[in-house]
Write an enzyme that holds these catalytic residues in place. Structure first.
Site, PDB file in Angstrom:
ATOM      1  N   VAL A  59       0.869  -1.172   0.000  1.00  0.00           N
ATOM      2  CA  VAL A  59       0.000   0.000   0.000  1.00  0.00           C
ATOM      3  C   VAL A  59       0.907   1.224   0.000  1.00  0.00           C
ATOM      4  O   VAL A  59       1.691   1.389   0.925  1.00  0.00           O
ATOM      5  CB  VAL A  59      -0.901   0.014   1.252  1.00  0.00           C
ATOM      6  CG1 VAL A  59      -1.677   1.313   1.355  1.00  0.00           C
ATOM      7  CG2 VAL A  59      -1.860  -1.166   1.210  1.00  0.00           C
ATOM      8  N   PRO A  60       0.828   2.016  -1.053  1.00  0.00           N
ATOM      9  CA  PRO A  60       1.779   3.113  -1.271  1.00  0.00           C
ATOM     10  C   PRO A  60       1.607   4.266  -0.299  1.00  0.00           C
ATOM     11  O   PRO A  60       1.368   5.394  -0.694  1.00  0.00           O
ATOM     12  CB  PRO A  60       1.483   3.544  -2.708  1.00  0.00           C
ATOM     13  CG  PRO A  60       0.035   3.220  -2.911  1.00  0.00           C
ATOM     14  CD  PRO A  60      -0.240   1.998  -2.074  1.00  0.00           C
ATOM     15  N   CYS A  61       1.763   3.996   0.951  1.00  0.00           N
ATOM     16  CA  CYS A  61       1.605   5.053   1.948  1.00  0.00           C
ATOM     17  C   CYS A  61       2.716   6.079   1.797  1.00  0.00           C
ATOM     18  O   CYS A  61       2.618   7.178   2.318  1.00  0.00           O
ATOM     19  CB  CYS A  61       1.608   4.451   3.337  1.00  0.00           C
ATOM     20  SG  CYS A  61       3.051   3.434   3.657  1.00  0.00           S
ATOM     21  N   HIS A  62       3.733   5.726   1.054  1.00  0.00           N
ATOM     22  CA  HIS A  62       4.831   6.670   0.844  1.00  0.00           C
ATOM     23  C   HIS A  62       4.424   7.765  -0.138  1.00  0.00           C
ATOM     24  O   HIS A  62       5.126   8.749  -0.304  1.00  0.00           O
ATOM     25  CB  HIS A  62       6.065   5.922   0.344  1.00  0.00           C
ATOM     26  CG  HIS A  62       5.847   5.140  -0.899  1.00  0.00           C
ATOM     27  ND1 HIS A  62       5.454   3.818  -0.894  1.00  0.00           N
ATOM     28  CD2 HIS A  62       5.940   5.498  -2.196  1.00  0.00           C
ATOM     29  CE1 HIS A  62       5.340   3.406  -2.144  1.00  0.00           C
ATOM     30  NE2 HIS A  62       5.619   4.409  -2.952  1.00  0.00           N
ATOM     31  N   ARG A  63       3.280   7.579  -0.779  1.00  0.00           N
ATOM     32  CA  ARG A  63       2.795   8.616  -1.697  1.00  0.00           C
ATOM     33  C   ARG A  63       1.927   9.629  -0.977  1.00  0.00           C
ATOM     34  O   ARG A  63       1.326  10.486  -1.603  1.00  0.00           O
ATOM     35  CB  ARG A  63       1.990   7.961  -2.813  1.00  0.00           C
ATOM     36  CG  ARG A  63       2.857   7.109  -3.730  1.00  0.00           C
ATOM     37  CD  ARG A  63       2.034   6.471  -4.843  1.00  0.00           C
ATOM     38  NE  ARG A  63       2.829   5.431  -5.461  1.00  0.00           N
ATOM     39  CZ  ARG A  63       2.299   4.384  -6.087  1.00  0.00           C
ATOM     40  NH1 ARG A  63       0.994   4.254  -6.170  1.00  0.00           N
ATOM     41  NH2 ARG A  63       3.067   3.495  -6.612  1.00  0.00           N
TER      42      ARG A  63
END
Length: 112
Positions: A59-63
């Site tokens: 899950v691209p929480c870094h975005r």
DNA sequence: ACCGTGACGGCGA
DNA sequence: TTCGCCGCCACGG
């Protein structure tokens, strides 16, 4: 035998993860916008959810960054080596920061 | 059930 | 423009 120490995310958390997954590559969103997406008025609550994100970096929480255009945190750290990793991931996806102010360019603020 | 904490946001001085 | 304070929501102890 190891017992599955599997934690069950709350409904709220799952919504956050789902919304986060909707962020296209090369783009970013803010905690506040994401909060609205899940029907919440608090960006901090979203941060809490991503903080315990068991699906990262799937899950691209870094975005997800701050409305302030700063990076925010990563894996529970507002700053530190993990945050550098966050920058690294973003750059690999085509999101580069301003080398001077270390903030994200406003060009990618199109996703709610 | 209550309080404190936290990857935030907006406004005021 | 920068720094600080208060406000919101959800969660753990």
């Amino acid at each position: 035998m190891n017992q599955e120490t599997e934690v069950t995310p709350t409904a709220f958390q799952q919504k956050v993860y789902a919304a986060c997954s909707r962020i296209p590559e090369g783009k970013v969103s803010t905690y506040g916008s994401l909060a609205k997406s899940v029907g919440c008025g608090s960006a901090q609550a979203v941060g809490q959810a991503l903080r315990v994100n068991p699906f990262a970096p799937q899950v691209p929480c870094h975005r997800v960054v701050k409305s302030d255009r700063s990076l925010g945190g990563f894996f529970g750290q507002s700053s530190g080596p993990e945050v550098k990793r966050k920058i690294r991931l973003l750059e690999k996806e085509g999101v580069k920061l301003d080398p001077s102010s270390r903030v994200l360019p406003a060009h990618m603020w199109n996703f709610t």
